[in-house]
Design a protein around this motif. Structure first.
Motif, mmCIF file in Angstrom:
data_model
loop_
_atom_site.group_PDB
_atom_site.id
_atom_site.type_symbol
_atom_site.label_atom_id
_atom_site.label_comp_id
_atom_site.label_asym_id
_atom_site.label_seq_id
_atom_site.Cartn_x
_atom_site.Cartn_y
_atom_site.Cartn_z
ATOM 1 N N UNK A 96 -20.204 -32.657 35.715
ATOM 2 C CA UNK A 96 -20.336 -34.053 36.158
ATOM 3 C C UNK A 96 -21.606 -34.251 36.969
ATOM 4 N N UNK A 97 -21.958 -33.278 37.804
ATOM 5 C CA UNK A 97 -23.167 -33.398 38.611
ATOM 6 C C UNK A 97 -24.430 -33.415 37.759
ATOM 7 N N UNK A 98 -24.432 -32.641 36.698
ATOM 8 C CA UNK A 98 -25.634 -32.532 35.870
ATOM 9 C C UNK A 98 -25.669 -33.520 34.706
ATOM 10 N N UNK A 99 -24.500 -33.900 34.204
ATOM 11 C CA UNK A 99 -24.446 -34.746 33.001
ATOM 12 C C UNK A 99 -23.942 -36.164 33.258
ATOM 13 N N UNK A 100 -23.254 -36.368 34.398
ATOM 14 C CA UNK A 100 -22.694 -37.684 34.673
ATOM 15 C C UNK A 100 -21.208 -37.739 34.354
ATOM 16 N N UNK A 101 -20.514 -38.703 34.945
ATOM 17 C CA UNK A 101 -19.062 -38.790 34.796
ATOM 18 C C UNK A 101 -18.642 -39.177 33.379
ATOM 19 N N UNK A 102 -19.453 -39.996 32.698
ATOM 20 C CA UNK A 102 -19.136 -40.430 31.335
ATOM 21 C C UNK A 102 -20.108 -39.835 30.326
ATOM 22 N N UNK A 144 1.680 -26.893 33.226
ATOM 23 C CA UNK A 144 0.495 -27.749 33.205
ATOM 24 C C UNK A 144 -0.754 -26.911 33.448
ATOM 25 N N UNK A 145 -1.671 -26.965 32.490
ATOM 26 C CA UNK A 145 -2.926 -26.227 32.581
ATOM 27 C C UNK A 145 -4.048 -27.181 32.993
ATOM 28 N N UNK A 146 -4.824 -26.776 33.993
ATOM 29 C CA UNK A 146 -5.923 -27.601 34.491
ATOM 30 C C UNK A 146 -7.265 -26.933 34.194
ATOM 31 N N UNK A 147 -8.332 -27.720 34.067
ATOM 32 C CA UNK A 147 -9.661 -27.125 33.869
ATOM 33 C C UNK A 147 -10.166 -26.470 35.146
ATOM 34 N N UNK A 148 -11.133 -25.603 34.992
ATOM 35 C CA UNK A 148 -11.753 -24.941 36.127
ATOM 36 C C UNK A 148 -12.519 -25.968 36.965
ATOM 37 N N UNK A 149 -12.189 -26.068 38.240
ATOM 38 C CA UNK A 149 -12.779 -27.090 39.113
ATOM 39 C C UNK A 149 -14.298 -26.975 39.202
ATOM 40 N N UNK A 150 -14.790 -25.772 39.344
ATOM 41 C CA UNK A 150 -16.237 -25.584 39.478
ATOM 42 C C UNK A 150 -16.969 -25.989 38.209
ATOM 43 N N UNK A 151 -16.384 -25.688 37.055
ATOM 44 C CA UNK A 151 -17.025 -26.070 35.791
ATOM 45 C C UNK A 151 -17.073 -27.584 35.637
ATOM 46 N N UNK A 152 -15.991 -28.260 36.017
ATOM 47 C CA UNK A 152 -15.966 -29.724 35.938
ATOM 48 C C UNK A 152 -16.983 -30.323 36.901
ATOM 49 N N UNK A 153 -17.012 -29.822 38.120
ATOM 50 C CA UNK A 153 -17.948 -30.350 39.107
ATOM 51 C C UNK A 153 -19.395 -30.177 38.662
ATOM 52 N N UNK A 154 -19.721 -29.008 38.139
ATOM 53 C CA UNK A 154 -21.089 -28.746 37.680
ATOM 54 C C UNK A 154 -21.456 -29.659 36.516
ATOM 55 N N UNK A 181 -22.853 -36.238 20.925
ATOM 56 C CA UNK A 181 -21.757 -35.416 20.422
ATOM 57 C C UNK A 181 -21.714 -34.097 21.187
ATOM 58 N N UNK A 182 -22.889 -33.569 21.495
ATOM 59 C CA UNK A 182 -22.953 -32.301 22.230
ATOM 60 C C UNK A 182 -22.298 -32.433 23.606
ATOM 61 N N UNK A 183 -22.573 -33.528 24.281
ATOM 62 C CA UNK A 183 -21.964 -33.757 25.592
ATOM 63 C C UNK A 183 -20.456 -33.916 25.473
#
Length: 240
Positions: A101-107, A89-99, A113-115
């Protein structure tokens, strides 16, 4: 790492007649340096069953984006128990996901399309690149009739998006009906979202059941109109 020219790949394809032919060639050629990618759609259940009959110790991996349906985890568990598979099981980088979501929002993916492509890149593309960097080849459940982008794909092809490794698509010529018939006739585990009209399965917020008359992949990123919709895991054959 074995390297192949396009001429060699064309010759290999000319000799392969069945999905089993492709898989036997793949394991004879790459051994432990090849793995099956699974998003746990109907096609993945079919190819998994074929692989285990040829190589019971085959490697399988999946990308856990953190936004999957429970039904997807359920079929992963069912396949693991049925065939004795330990999915990598491969997971995304936690810091990249957090950054993100913080800047772009959860959805964020609904906004543009870019988002959406950014989300796919962080949650799927980067983890895929990480594991493919350790392999000489990988196996997919792609089929030509899934969308226009995949209509020119071959059973065996050079994956230029990932350093020229080999990509094996054993059921590329199969129809949706063949996939369903195989699952039913072999009584193999499958994602129960299929029973709810999900003919293509990805992340929960980006996938919906298709409506009567719609394309089989119409439920993916349905708010976008581009007929070449992909998440970046597979090359655009139409641009070649």
């Amino acid at each position: 790492m074995p390297r192949f020219t396009q001429e060699q790949v064309d010759q290999i394809n000319s000799k392969l007649k069945t999905p089993e032919d492709a898989l036997k060639w793949a394991y004879d050629t790459f051994g432990e340096k090849i793995a099956k990618a699974s998003s746990f759609g109907a096609e993945d259940s079919v190819v998994t069953d074929m692989i285990i009959k040829i190589n019971p110790k085959a490697r399988f991996f999946t990308l856990d984006t953190g936004r999957l349906n429970q039904e997807t985890y359920d079929v992963m568990d069912s396949l693991s128990k049925r065939y004795g598979i330990k999915f990598e099981v491969m997971f995304p980088n936690t810091q990249q996901v957090e950054q993100m979501v913080r800047t772009k929002g959860i959805n964020l993916f609904y906004e543009s399309v870019e988002n959406r492509k950014l989300c796919c890149e962080i949650r799927k593309v980067h983890p895929l690149n990480k594991i493919l960097g350790t392999l000489d080849a990988w196996i997919t459940g792609l089929r030509r009739d899934q969308n226009e982008n995949r209509s020119k794909a071959s059973m065996v092809e050079i994956d230029r998006m990932h350093g020229g490794i080999i990509k094996v698509n054993p059921i590329i010529e199969w129809t949706w009906e063949q996939v369903l018939d195989y699952i039913k006739s072999k009584n193999i585990p499958y994602n129960k979202l299929l029973d709810k009209g999900y003919t293509s399965i990805g992340c929960e917020p980006c996938t919906r059941p298709i409506k009567p008359g719609e394309d089989l992949r119409a439920g993916r990123w349905w708010w976008e109109s581009d007929q070449h919709k992909e998440c970046g895991l597979h090359m655009d054959h139409t641009a070649r």
